[in-house]
Design a protein around this motif. Structure first.
Motif, short mmCIF file in Angstrom:
data_model
loop_
_atom_site.label_atom_id
_atom_site.label_comp_id
_atom_site.label_asym_id
_atom_site.label_seq_id
_atom_site.Cartn_x
_atom_site.Cartn_y
_atom_site.Cartn_z
N PRO A 186 0.82 -1.22 0.00
CA PRO A 186 0.00 0.00 0.00
C PRO A 186 0.85 1.27 0.00
O PRO A 186 1.12 1.87 1.05
CB PRO A 186 -0.81 -0.14 1.29
CG PRO A 186 0.10 -0.90 2.21
CD PRO A 186 0.85 -1.86 1.33
N GLN B 179 -0.79 4.95 -6.50
CA GLN B 179 -2.19 4.60 -6.70
C GLN B 179 -2.91 5.43 -7.76
O GLN B 179 -4.05 5.13 -8.11
CB GLN B 179 -2.94 4.70 -5.38
CG GLN B 179 -2.33 3.86 -4.26
CD GLN B 179 -2.06 2.42 -4.65
OE1 GLN B 179 -2.93 1.75 -5.21
NE2 GLN B 179 -0.85 1.93 -4.36
N CYS C 38 4.96 1.17 4.70
CA CYS C 38 3.79 0.34 4.39
C CYS C 38 3.35 -0.46 5.61
O CYS C 38 2.16 -0.62 5.87
CB CYS C 38 4.11 -0.60 3.23
SG CYS C 38 4.20 0.20 1.61
N ARG D 176 1.66 1.78 8.09
CA ARG D 176 0.33 2.15 7.57
C ARG D 176 -0.64 0.98 7.73
O ARG D 176 -1.80 1.15 8.13
CB ARG D 176 0.51 2.53 6.10
CG ARG D 176 -0.67 3.19 5.43
CD ARG D 176 -0.28 3.63 4.02
NE ARG D 176 0.78 4.62 4.03
CZ ARG D 176 1.98 4.46 3.45
NH1 ARG D 176 2.26 3.33 2.82
NH2 ARG D 176 2.88 5.40 3.50
N THR D 177 -0.18 -0.22 7.40
CA THR D 177 -1.04 -1.41 7.45
C THR D 177 -1.46 -1.72 8.88
O THR D 177 -2.60 -2.13 9.13
CB THR D 177 -0.29 -2.60 6.84
OG1 THR D 177 -0.02 -2.32 5.45
CG2 THR D 177 -1.10 -3.88 6.95
#
Length: 366
Positions: free
Chosen positions: A125, A130, A212, A215-216
């Motif tokens: 992510p 994105q 990441c 964030r996850t």
């Protein structure tokens, strides 16, 4: 993929150094093989200048501490300006990681995966990837961990001009220092993610993984170290670890973890024991194998997944490596962990490696 040597089976009842390391003398055949002379050449007043300056070297054999030596604190203009006092180092002094931190990051991702927070073959992510039809959006966690995201990157530490910094230097000390993961993620795709041709050892890639993961997990900025302590370090008795973050609050997992030598040895002993500590699973055993499996040749080593391996050796050695000769080396066939921290110039790294491997080779296989 080459087959892996099995990790040693711990004897019933330990030892498990959660609180203290049991200290014993090295085996007589190791002493007779010249251990003391080898150590004298690595650390202390009689050390060979060809290996640089060693702050600490320590060895665990079959779960017991058999070698522990410290050098004097290396001094220089910056140390003096910072008010650092000269003198001998010892067991209570924290020692920096440089890129050995990457291997701890790999363990953290494995624990998060086992907890159900992520899947290895799913795209990572990364917000910068994105928008629109950005091909980088397909880069997976595994692509990043195996250093095969296909991103352009220069990992060069010397021989450059001040007005043309390599990516790693610009990230750590220049224009990318405020938000290192964002700086690294902004680099373009130059190879197919996941392919052998995409391999490029990159500290920037590690910081993308770190961001990441934070964030996850939903971890607050600046608190990733707390999560790693609770998930991995506390259960094995590591009490001295400190983590370095950038201004964005992201753990700089490419480079910044400090802990005392005996805690570095605990980390090495955890992976040598397949991720289980005193009958308590900490990191999945399959995840340890994921890290130590050789994938990309990077002479004289092979990179696995944020760990390094020497598949040409017969003792199954795998390692966490850091700039200037930081080493955490595990030899499964010898039931051995070897730690070295110091400062060695690039031209002398091969000599240092040869000397450390010679120390490891003194110890018998089990």
């Amino acid at each position: 993929m080459p087959s892996l040597l099995p990790l040693p089976t711990p004897p019933a009842g330990g030892p498990w150094p959660t609180h203290e390391w049991e200290e014993v003398d090295p085996p007589p055949e190791v002493v007779d093989g010249g251990l003391d002379a080898m150590l004298d050449a690595l650390v202390g007043p009689d050390a060979d200048v060809a290996v640089g300056h060693t702050n600490a070297i320590a060895v665990v054999h079959r779960g017991r501490l058999v070698v522990e030596r410290y050098g004097d604190r290396e001094m220089g203009p910056l140390a003096e300006l910072a008010g650092v006092a000269p003198g001998p180092l010892g067991p209570d002094d924290r020692l920096g990681s440089w890129s050995m931190a990457k291997s701890l990051l790999h363990l953290a991702v494995g624990v998060a995966g086992a907890q159900g927070h992520l899947e290895l073959d799913r795209p990572a992510p990364v917000p910068e990837w994105q928008a629109g039809d950005d091909r980088r959006a397909a880069i997976t966690w595994d692509d990043l961990l195996t250093m095969r995201p296909g991103l352009r990157w220069t990992e060069v530490y010397d021989g450059f001009d001040a007005d043309s910094l390599p990516d790693v230097v610009a990230m750590l000390y220049g224009s990318g220092a405020a938000d290192m993961a964002a700086y690294a993620a902004d680099h373009p795709l130059v190879a197919e993610p996941g392919s052998p041709a995409a391999y490029c050892y990159s500290s920037g890639t590690s910081n993308i993984v770190s961001a990441c993961l934070q964030r996850t997990l939903g971890v607050a900025p600046g608190a990733m170290g707390d999560w790693v302590r609770e998930a991995i370090l506390d259960p094995i008795g590591v009490t001295t670890a400190t983590f370095g973050d950038d201004e964005a609050g992201t753990w700089v997992a490419s480079s910044y973890v400090d802990m005392v030598a005996r805690d570095w040895l605990r980390l090495g002993f955890l992976v040598l024991r397949g991720g289980t500590w005193d009958a308590t699973p900490v990191v999945p055993a399959a995840w340890i194998d994921h890290g130590r499996t050789p994938r990309s040749e990077d002479p004289p080593l092979h990179h696995g997944a944020h760990w390094w391996a020497r598949p040409t050796r017969d003792d199954g050695m795998f390692m966490a490596h850091g700039f200037e000769g930081q080493r955490l080396m595990m030899a499964p066939a010898r039931d051995l962990v070897l730690f070295r921290q110091g400062k060695t110039a690039a031209d002398d790294i091969d000599t240092l490696n040869d000397r450390l491997l010679a120390v490891a080779d003194l110890f018998p296989t089990v």
